[in-house]
Enzyme design. Structure first.
Site, PDB file in Angstrom:
ATOM      1  N   SER A 178      -2.575  -7.884   3.052  1.00  0.00           N
ATOM      2  CA  SER A 178      -2.876  -7.758   4.479  1.00  0.00           C
ATOM      3  C   SER A 178      -3.246  -9.127   5.054  1.00  0.00           C
ATOM      4  O   SER A 178      -2.856  -9.478   6.169  1.00  0.00           O
ATOM      5  CB  SER A 178      -4.049  -6.796   4.693  1.00  0.00           C
ATOM      6  OG  SER A 178      -3.746  -5.530   4.170  1.00  0.00           O
ATOM      7  N   ARG A 237      -1.786  -6.335  -8.100  1.00  0.00           N
ATOM      8  CA  ARG A 237      -0.533  -7.073  -7.922  1.00  0.00           C
ATOM      9  C   ARG A 237      -0.343  -8.108  -9.025  1.00  0.00           C
ATOM     10  O   ARG A 237       0.722  -8.234  -9.601  1.00  0.00           O
ATOM     11  CB  ARG A 237      -0.516  -7.761  -6.554  1.00  0.00           C
ATOM     12  CG  ARG A 237      -0.430  -6.777  -5.420  1.00  0.00           C
ATOM     13  CD  ARG A 237      -0.860  -7.376  -4.123  1.00  0.00           C
ATOM     14  NE  ARG A 237      -2.258  -7.793  -4.200  1.00  0.00           N
ATOM     15  CZ  ARG A 237      -2.975  -8.204  -3.168  1.00  0.00           C
ATOM     16  NH1 ARG A 237      -2.416  -8.302  -1.988  1.00  0.00           N
ATOM     17  NH2 ARG A 237      -4.237  -8.542  -3.319  1.00  0.00           N
ATOM     18  N   LYS A 274     -17.843  -6.689   9.183  1.00  0.00           N
ATOM     19  CA  LYS A 274     -16.612  -7.486   9.222  1.00  0.00           C
ATOM     20  C   LYS A 274     -15.940  -7.326  10.577  1.00  0.00           C
ATOM     21  O   LYS A 274     -16.103  -6.297  11.230  1.00  0.00           O
ATOM     22  CB  LYS A 274     -15.644  -6.995   8.142  1.00  0.00           C
ATOM     23  CG  LYS A 274     -15.725  -7.756   6.858  1.00  0.00           C
ATOM     24  CD  LYS A 274     -14.522  -7.413   6.009  1.00  0.00           C
ATOM     25  CE  LYS A 274     -14.490  -8.169   4.705  1.00  0.00           C
ATOM     26  NZ  LYS A 274     -13.320  -7.762   3.908  1.00  0.00           N
ATOM     27  N   HIS A 308       0.847  -1.205   0.000  1.00  0.00           N
ATOM     28  CA  HIS A 308       0.000   0.000   0.000  1.00  0.00           C
ATOM     29  C   HIS A 308       0.880   1.253   0.000  1.00  0.00           C
ATOM     30  O   HIS A 308       0.615   2.207  -0.732  1.00  0.00           O
ATOM     31  CB  HIS A 308      -0.874   0.062   1.262  1.00  0.00           C
ATOM     32  CG  HIS A 308      -1.928  -0.994   1.368  1.00  0.00           C
ATOM     33  ND1 HIS A 308      -1.997  -1.874   2.427  1.00  0.00           N
ATOM     34  CD2 HIS A 308      -2.971  -1.300   0.560  1.00  0.00           C
ATOM     35  CE1 HIS A 308      -3.046  -2.670   2.262  1.00  0.00           C
ATOM     36  NE2 HIS A 308      -3.648  -2.352   1.141  1.00  0.00           N
TER      37      HIS A 308
HETATM   38  O1  PNS Z   1      -8.504  -3.261   0.658  1.00  0.00           O
HETATM   39  P1  PNS Z   1      -9.704  -3.894   0.029  1.00  0.00           P
HETATM   40  O2  PNS Z   1     -10.451  -4.706   1.047  1.00  0.00           O
HETATM   41  O3  PNS Z   1      -9.357  -4.662  -1.215  1.00  0.00           O
HETATM   42  O4  PNS Z   1     -10.680  -2.682  -0.418  1.00  0.00           O
HETATM   43  C1  PNS Z   1     -11.929  -2.965  -1.002  1.00  0.00           C
HETATM   44  C2  PNS Z   1     -12.797  -1.694  -1.075  1.00  0.00           C
HETATM   45  C3  PNS Z   1     -12.876  -1.012   0.266  1.00  0.00           C
HETATM   46  C4  PNS Z   1     -12.201  -0.742  -2.090  1.00  0.00           C
HETATM   47  C5  PNS Z   1     -14.207  -2.145  -1.568  1.00  0.00           C
HETATM   48  O5  PNS Z   1     -14.655  -3.204  -0.785  1.00  0.00           O
HETATM   49  C6  PNS Z   1     -15.231  -1.020  -1.518  1.00  0.00           C
HETATM   50  O6  PNS Z   1     -15.201  -0.110  -2.308  1.00  0.00           O
HETATM   51  N1  PNS Z   1     -16.151  -1.097  -0.538  1.00  0.00           N
HETATM   52  C7  PNS Z   1     -17.184  -0.094  -0.330  1.00  0.00           C
HETATM   53  C8  PNS Z   1     -18.547  -0.608  -0.769  1.00  0.00           C
HETATM   54  C9  PNS Z   1     -18.759  -0.451  -2.253  1.00  0.00           C
HETATM   55  O7  PNS Z   1     -18.651   0.622  -2.822  1.00  0.00           O
HETATM   56  N2  PNS Z   1     -19.064  -1.590  -2.915  1.00  0.00           N
HETATM   57  C10 PNS Z   1     -19.353  -1.631  -4.325  1.00  0.00           C
HETATM   58  C11 PNS Z   1     -18.113  -1.672  -5.176  1.00  0.00           C
HETATM   59  S1  PNS Z   1     -18.537  -1.615  -6.884  1.00  0.00           S
END
Ligand code: PNS
Length: 168
Positions: free
Chosen positions: A132, A94, A45, A21
């Protein structure tokens, strides 16, 4: 001359933030005038680090940087990006395996709000295997996470109650 100021949002769970990150943040800050590191608050979560801890860690790392802000968000990412008047959502990729999910998410976000672009960035290849989830698993079973996460994260992992690292 284009004088438009570019604001990017770099969203994630950051549970915990890894050096992968950090690598993306360092690349992103060179491209954008301002970068918001947006930490997902997902009450559904159970993260290892609470939202407050995740924010605290990131603020510890970036407190001196005037063009980097650390915030939390909940609900839809795209709604948050619109509310912040961001131009770009940054996501790190990645491997090809990341792409499938990221591709769907980017297109869904574009459908919801076409003005905001998703930009995929590649971290240094030395972090291409770092996540993570793996960091937590390696630490939990007594492996070293040195060099994979910032030192302040390593210290916080070590300070956690022993049930988190029973094999040590
Ligand atoms: O670090 P991560 O867990 O890969 O991040 C994922 C994240 C937070 C970017 C994604 O889960 C997200 O955008 N969540 C918010 C809810 C949302 O907008 N969902 C629809 C995505 S199209």
């Amino acid at each position: 001359m284009n004088t438009k100021s570019l604001l990017a949002v770099y969203p994630g769970s950051y549970d915990p933030v890894t050096n992968g990150h950090i690598d993306i943040i360092e690349r992103g800050r060179r491209l954008f005038d301002r970068l918001i590191i947006a930490v997902l608050h997902n009450p559904g979560k159970r993260p290892l680090f609470s939202l407050d801890e995740r924010l605290e860690i990131l603020r510890e790392l970036y407190s001196g940087d005037s063009n980097i802000t650390v915030e939390s968000f909940d609900g839809l990412l795209i709604d948050y990006a619109v509310a912040r008047e961001a131009n770009v959502i940054v996501r790190g990729i990645r491997y090809v395996s990341d792409f499938e999910y990221e591709f769907q998410m980017a297109l869904m976000n574009r459908r919801l709000h076409p003005q905001i672009e998703t930009l995929f960035m590649l971290p240094s290849e030395s972090y291409s295997y770092v996540s993570s989830r793996l960091v937590k698993e390696v630490f939990q079973f007594g492996g070293s996470v040195k060099g994979l996460v910032p030192e302040c994260v390593e210290r916080r992992l070590q300070a956690r109650p022993p049930f988190m690292n029973t094999s040590r």
